[in-house]
Every structure is written in C-alpha cells, then in structure tokens.
Write an enzyme that holds these catalytic residues in place. Structure first.
Site, PDB file in Angstrom:
ATOM      1  N   HIS A  14      -2.207 -54.662  -8.771  1.00 52.93           N
ATOM      2  CA  HIS A  14      -0.971 -55.407  -9.256  1.00 52.93           C
ATOM      3  C   HIS A  14      -0.563 -56.660  -8.276  1.00 52.93           C
ATOM      4  O   HIS A  14      -0.076 -57.487  -8.458  1.00 52.93           O
ATOM      5  CB  HIS A  14       0.111 -54.303  -8.830  1.00 52.93           C
ATOM      6  CG  HIS A  14       1.274 -54.444  -9.789  1.00 52.93           C
ATOM      7  ND1 HIS A  14       1.682 -53.774 -10.719  1.00 52.93           N
ATOM      8  CD2 HIS A  14       2.151 -55.652  -9.903  1.00 52.93           C
ATOM      9  CE1 HIS A  14       2.637 -54.115 -11.442  1.00 52.93           C
ATOM     10  NE2 HIS A  14       3.181 -55.423 -10.840  1.00 52.93           N
ATOM     11  N   HIS A  36      -9.405 -58.897  -5.102  1.00 52.26           N
ATOM     12  CA  HIS A  36      -9.659 -58.310  -3.886  1.00 52.26           C
ATOM     13  C   HIS A  36     -10.260 -57.015  -3.687  1.00 52.26           C
ATOM     14  O   HIS A  36     -10.595 -56.375  -2.891  1.00 52.26           O
ATOM     15  CB  HIS A  36      -8.383 -58.480  -2.661  1.00 52.26           C
ATOM     16  CG  HIS A  36      -7.305 -57.830  -3.498  1.00 52.26           C
ATOM     17  ND1 HIS A  36      -6.429 -58.099  -4.446  1.00 52.26           N
ATOM     18  CD2 HIS A  36      -6.666 -56.592  -2.889  1.00 52.26           C
ATOM     19  CE1 HIS A  36      -5.324 -57.188  -4.817  1.00 52.26           C
ATOM     20  NE2 HIS A  36      -5.634 -56.196  -3.742  1.00 52.26           N
ATOM     21  N   CYS A  72      -7.109 -56.264  17.572  1.00 53.25           N
ATOM     22  CA  CYS A  72      -8.369 -55.558  17.239  1.00 53.25           C
ATOM     23  C   CYS A  72      -8.718 -54.661  18.330  1.00 53.25           C
ATOM     24  O   CYS A  72      -9.222 -53.549  18.271  1.00 53.25           O
ATOM     25  CB  CYS A  72      -9.386 -56.368  16.693  1.00 53.25           C
ATOM     26  SG  CYS A  72      -9.334 -56.806  15.148  1.00 53.25           S
ATOM     27  N   CYS A 146      -8.695 -51.560  -1.645  1.00 56.63           N
ATOM     28  CA  CYS A 146      -7.511 -51.747  -1.472  1.00 56.63           C
ATOM     29  C   CYS A 146      -6.633 -50.373  -1.855  1.00 56.63           C
ATOM     30  O   CYS A 146      -6.284 -49.590  -0.986  1.00 56.63           O
ATOM     31  CB  CYS A 146      -6.948 -52.793  -2.390  1.00 56.63           C
ATOM     32  SG  CYS A 146      -5.372 -52.995  -2.540  1.00 56.63           S
TER      33      CYS A 146
HETATM   34  N1  APR Z   1      10.922 -46.619 -10.596  1.00 55.86           N
HETATM   35  C1  APR Z   1       9.763 -45.942 -10.892  1.00 55.86           C
HETATM   36  N2  APR Z   1       8.800 -46.259 -10.825  1.00 55.86           N
HETATM   37  C2  APR Z   1       8.611 -47.667 -11.191  1.00 55.86           C
HETATM   38  C3  APR Z   1       9.739 -48.542 -11.221  1.00 55.86           C
HETATM   39  C4  APR Z   1      10.923 -47.995 -11.024  1.00 55.86           C
HETATM   40  N3  APR Z   1      12.133 -48.704 -10.961  1.00 55.86           N
HETATM   41  N4  APR Z   1       9.327 -49.901 -11.546  1.00 55.86           N
HETATM   42  C5  APR Z   1       7.759 -49.695 -11.706  1.00 55.86           C
HETATM   43  N5  APR Z   1       7.560 -48.315 -11.603  1.00 55.86           N
HETATM   44  C6  APR Z   1       6.073 -47.930 -11.747  1.00 55.86           C
HETATM   45  C7  APR Z   1       5.260 -48.408 -12.903  1.00 55.86           C
HETATM   46  O1  APR Z   1       5.913 -47.774 -14.008  1.00 55.86           O
HETATM   47  C8  APR Z   1       4.071 -47.890 -12.080  1.00 55.86           C
HETATM   48  O2  APR Z   1       3.449 -46.881 -12.914  1.00 55.86           O
HETATM   49  O3  APR Z   1       5.412 -48.200 -10.599  1.00 55.86           O
HETATM   50  C9  APR Z   1       4.135 -48.188 -10.677  1.00 55.86           C
HETATM   51  C10 APR Z   1       3.486 -49.138 -10.088  1.00 55.86           C
HETATM   52  O4  APR Z   1       1.726 -49.118 -10.441  1.00 55.86           O
HETATM   53  P1  APR Z   1       0.723 -50.452 -10.963  1.00 55.86           P
HETATM   54  O5  APR Z   1       1.551 -51.319 -11.765  1.00 55.86           O
HETATM   55  O6  APR Z   1      -0.177 -49.609 -11.297  1.00 55.86           O
HETATM   56  O7  APR Z   1       0.438 -50.796  -9.237  1.00 55.86           O
HETATM   57  P2  APR Z   1      -0.593 -50.578  -8.220  1.00 55.86           P
HETATM   58  O8  APR Z   1      -1.530 -51.093  -8.317  1.00 55.86           O
HETATM   59  O9  APR Z   1      -0.525 -49.030  -7.976  1.00 55.86           O
HETATM   60  O10 APR Z   1       0.460 -51.095  -7.006  1.00 55.86           O
HETATM   61  C11 APR Z   1       1.900 -50.690  -6.599  1.00 55.86           C
HETATM   62  O11 APR Z   1       1.686 -51.585  -4.572  1.00 55.86           O
HETATM   63  O12 APR Z   1      -0.034 -52.933  -3.652  1.00 55.86           O
HETATM   64  C12 APR Z   1       1.175 -52.991  -4.309  1.00 55.86           C
HETATM   65  O13 APR Z   1       1.428 -55.207  -5.321  1.00 55.86           O
HETATM   66  C13 APR Z   1       1.488 -53.755  -5.351  1.00 55.86           C
HETATM   67  O14 APR Z   1       3.827 -53.465  -5.485  1.00 55.86           O
HETATM   68  C14 APR Z   1       2.354 -52.900  -6.037  1.00 55.86           C
HETATM   69  C15 APR Z   1       2.403 -51.684  -5.584  1.00 55.86           C
HETATM   70 ZN    ZN Z   2      -4.626 -54.492  -3.818  1.00 56.91          ZN
HETATM   71 ZN    ZN Z   3      -9.100 -59.463  15.381  1.00 56.70          ZN
END
Ligand code: APR
Ligand code: ZN
Ligand code: ZN
Length: 346
Positions: A14, A36, A72, A146
C-alpha cells in the site's frame, strides 16, 4: 558498499500506492522507481562489501542496518539506523547523493525507500540487503521485505504479546493479517479483526481471527463494541489501515490501565495525532513499529528461518501471481482491496 541485485519477485504494498499517487504532496518526486518488497539474486558486488557474494539469495530491506552507527550499536533501543532508516523523502544513494538509474537521455530516475524493486535490476546499499538461506523459496521470502515482517514483528517485538492476551486488528490487508498471524503464533486467546470491507473476513478467519467486526454494520463506535465484547477492552490493538480516525478507534478499544496500541499504517496527512494529552493518563499507551522492530541485517535471517520452519505461515499472503508486465493490474487489485500480495515475476 553497493550491490546490483537481479530482482526475481516483487510485490505491491500500500505504501507504493500512496507515493506513486502523490497523496503526500510534499513528496511528489518523479520519475521514480517504486517497489520495496522483493527477493532476488546478487548479480554484482561493489568495492567494500564483504558479507555478500555474487549468486547469494537476498531480500532488500527499506529500513537498513549499517552496523556501525550509534543507533545500530544500541542493542535494544532502536532498529533505526542513522543513514539507512526508512525515509520516503530520500531519493538518491547515500554514498554520493546520485541515482543509479537514468533515462536514455541520461536524466536521473529517482530511488524509493532504499530499495526500488519495480525493475529487473536494482542497485542497493549493502546495509539494506539481507542474505537468505538458499533452501528457502525466494518467492515466499519476498514477503519478508515489508508486510509480513512489519506485522509479525509488531506483535513479537514491539508489543511482545503474551499467550492468552486479547488483540484487536484494524485493517485486514497483508499488514493486518500478518499481525493476526503473529498473534495466533503467540497464543492470543481472542483476535478481533476490524475492516470496512466485508470480503476480508473469510481470509482473516482462515489465518486466525476469532471475531470479525465491520464498523459499517454497527450503530455505535467500534471501540464501544470491542469494550463490551472484552470486559473493558483488549490488551493490544494494532492500526493497519493508514487512517487517523481508525487509529483513534484502535486507541480507545484497549483496556484502560495497560492497553497498548501499535500504529503500523502510513498516514499521508497534515493532521496530528487524534487524542487529547489528558487521555494518556487513563493508562493507554500508543507506539509505532518500524519494520516490526527487527534489526534487518542481524535479525531477519533468524525470522526467515522461523518462517521456513512454519512457525509463521506465509502461503495465505500470496493471493495472485503474474508477470511483471502486468504491474498495473497488480496495483489495481491492491487498490480495490481484491488482493493481499500479488507476486510479480520477471
Ligand atoms: N476501518 C477499518 N478498516 C479499514 C478502514 C476503516 N476505516 N479503511 C480501510 N480499511 C482496511 C481496508 O479495507 C484494507 O483491508 O484496511 C486494509 C488496508 O489494507 P491494504 O490496502 O491491503 O494495505 P496493506 O498493504 O496491508 O498496508 C496497510 O500499512 O504499510 C502501511 O501504507 C500501508 O497504511 C498502509 C497499511
Ligand atoms: Zn510496504
Ligand atoms: Zn546504522
């Protein structure tokens, strides 16, 4: 101190979507090679690198470990490195401030998160490259770059969840489900998954949630429902949605006196933390976790071995696979909430 890596597998997280879209206006740095989460093979080794060789199987990490700086050298204080910590603003190499990618006309193409993996070959500082056991499946190991490390590490290292604890996970994407997997592996007695997307419930149940809440189905705030279900609140909550209102719900859903909220979402917003300072006197704490508090180079190989042994299960996280040429489709799938991790191969 740099290596050229032949990327074999990479997937969209994401965070790539956030910076590719330019959701954070201060960070519209283009042209840039995103990506990444990856795994690959060392293709050539720069001067000064003595811990990696051509042909080594590796995983790049966005939160590097130089091993020499005061950060580190601190054993348990932090896993942030002075030079190679996660920094979305950084867009060039540390050694000379230049790019290793360029257009055919010789114009620079910028780097992303110390890694830049949406490319067949990338150049990465050795502080951001972890050697992985040759026996391990490189396809699965790419998940450790990640999402899976962040989620499981947040449970194991940051929160240090004990057996029998109650846990709430807000956002059931790959990061949230990795938290669920981490909590399951530690023997949490109750794992409540929260997501606005109803399709997220079945996968989350397969991994280990005991209850699913869709906030849209409730006639009260989610934290109230969770407090009712758990006699005052969960011991630990994890925010994995990247939304500040969700962070507040996660904070309020823990038990007063000892509740701990770990923030894992990336928040591309100008807003500050959504809580009043006096609320902290209720005894609820809030912390964040970078890369699951793993020191990448020194601790990830052990974590990888735990995954190989099956202590942490990785299979459920790969929902799609396709050639790299279909990356736009992979980004759309993640954006639509239709995939966890779509593995792209070259
Ligand atoms: N309430 C509950 N769940 C929510 C809401 C909300 N208001 N808004 C979004 N979600 C859920 C989405 O439906 C989705 O299932 O949050 C989930 C986010 O998952 P992904 O989009 O698959 O993202 P992911 O790769 O798991 O990363 C999650 O961590 O690394 C960070 O930038 C990344 O902010 C992101 C988070
Ligand atoms: Zn990531
Ligand atoms: Zn270092």
């Amino acid at each position: 101190m740099e290596l050229r890596i032949r990327v074999l597998f990479t997937s969209v997280c994401h965070t790539d979507l956030i910076y590719w879209r330019g959701q954070d206006k201060a960070q519209r740095i283009y042209p840039r090679i995103f990506g990444h989460e990856a795994s690959g093979v060392v293709e050539s080794v720069g001067e000064g690198v003595d811990d990696l060789e051509i042909g080594d199987h590796v995983v790049p990490i966005f939160n590097g470990e130089c091993g020499k700086c005061v950060y580190c050298k601190s054993k348990k204080k932090t896993n942030l490195c002075e030079k190679f910590r996660v920094n979305t603003m950084k867009s060039t190499m540390s050694s000379d401030g230049k790019c290793r990618f360029s257009t055919e006309e010789g114009k620079p193409i910028f780097h992303f998160l110390n890694t830049s993996t949406f490319t067949e070959y990338t150049v990465v500082d050795s502080a951001c490259v972890v050697k992985i056991d040759r026996e391990a499946s490189l396809k699965k190991m790419s998940l450790l770059s990640c999402g899976v490390s962040m989620g499981v590490g947040a449970v194991w290292n940051t929160a240090d969840v004990e057996e029998g604890s109650t846990v709430a996970v807000f956002g059931l994407g790959a990061v949230g489900l990795a938290v669920v997997e981490g909590a399951r592996s530690k023997g949490a007695s109750r794992i409540i998954g929260v997501d606005v997307n109803p399709h997220k419930s079945s996968k989350a149940q397969a991994i280990g949630i005991t209850d699913f809440i869709n906030p849209k189905d409730l006639d009260k705030p989610t934290h109230q429902r969770i407090r009712e279900m758990t006699e005052g609140g969960v011991d630990y909550s994890f925010e994995c949605a990247g939304n500040l209102d969700v962070l507040r719900e996660a904070f309020l859903s823990t038990h007063d006196g000892w509740g701990l909220t770990v923030m894992l979402g990336v928040h591309p917003t100008q807003r500050l933390l959504p809580l009043h300072p006096m609320e902290l006197f209720e005894g609820r704490r809030i912390v964040t976790s970078v890369f699951g508090d793993f020191k990448g180079k020194s601790q990830l190989p052990h974590f990888a071995n735990q995954c190989i042994k099956g202590v942490v299960k990785l299979d459920e996280f790969i929902t799609h696979e396709m050639p790299f040429s279909r990356i736009n489709e992979a980004m759309q799938l993640l954006s639509d909430g239709a995939s966890l991790r779509c593995l792209l191969h070259f």
